[in-house]
Write a protein that holds these residues in place. Structure first.
Motif, PDB file in Angstrom:
ATOM      1  N   ARG A 107      37.270 -27.884  20.656  1.00 48.44           N
ATOM      2  CA  ARG A 107      36.184 -27.461  19.776  1.00 48.44           C
ATOM      3  C   ARG A 107      36.546 -26.163  19.054  1.00 48.44           C
ATOM      4  NH1 ARG A 107      32.446 -31.035  20.117  1.00 48.44           N
ATOM      5  NH2 ARG A 107      32.212 -32.173  22.076  1.00 48.44           N
TER       6      ARG A 107
ATOM      7  N   SER B 250      29.289 -31.013  14.643  1.00 51.68           N
ATOM      8  CA  SER B 250      30.495 -31.462  15.337  1.00 51.68           C
ATOM      9  C   SER B 250      31.704 -30.923  14.576  1.00 51.68           C
ATOM     10  CB  SER B 250      30.525 -32.996  15.387  1.00 51.68           C
ATOM     11  OG  SER B 250      31.747 -33.421  15.941  1.00 51.68           O
TER      12      SER B 250
ATOM     13  N   GLU C 230      32.425 -38.377  19.099  1.00 49.74           N
ATOM     14  CA  GLU C 230      31.341 -37.469  18.682  1.00 49.74           C
ATOM     15  C   GLU C 230      30.180 -38.236  18.037  1.00 49.74           C
ATOM     16  OE1 GLU C 230      31.476 -33.668  18.674  1.00 49.74           O
ATOM     17  OE2 GLU C 230      32.765 -34.289  20.326  1.00 49.74           O
TER      18      GLU C 230
END
Ligand code: AMP
Length: 119
Positions: free
Chosen positions: A34, A42, A80
């Motif tokens: 991330r 996302s 995601e």
């Protein structure tokens, strides 16, 4: 040597485990984690474990690994759950285009409306 870890590279340090990251996927050749400063609900970075300064240099030297990065970007989008609404894969290349980390990486962005053309 091309592809070897660079001592002063932030993403090489993440690959080595010397700097922590929130890893979401890993393969023999790639790592996905991330972004610390997300620009969308996302926002995941997919990098080759080998060090190349940008996506074009990676593709020229190791086209199979460049393909691995793209395939993993698609897998991230599926994980995601941003596939159906659409997502963007971005390779900022060069400081003038906003590249700040000179280790090839794909930004996978989704979960909100994405303007075209981008800024
Ligand atoms: P770029 O500006 O295209 O080179 O992208 C580099 C990205 O790396 C930026 O979006 C940063 O927010 C992100 N970044 C910087 N440091 C870290 C870190 N330690 N962990 C995760 N993402 C990072």
């Amino acid at each position: 040597m091309a592809g070897e870890p660079q001592a002063d590279c932030l993403f090489c340090k993440i690959v080595a485990g010397d700097i922590p990251a929130t890893v979401v996927r890993e393969t023999a050749t790639t790592l996905a984690f991330r972004d610390v400063n997300p620009q969308a609900p996302s926002h995941v970075l997919v990098i080759p474990k080998a060090h190349y300064p940008d996506a074009a240099a990676l593709a020229a030297a190791e086209p199979a690994v460049a393909a691995d990065v793209l395939r993993e970007a698609g897998q991230v989008a599926a994980d995601e759950k941003v596939e159906d609404d659409g997502y963007r894969i971005v390779f900022n290349t060069g400081a003038g285009a906003g590249q700040t980390v000179f280790h090839a990486h794909a930004h996978v962005l989704g979960g909100r409306g994405l303007q075209w053309p981008p800024g």
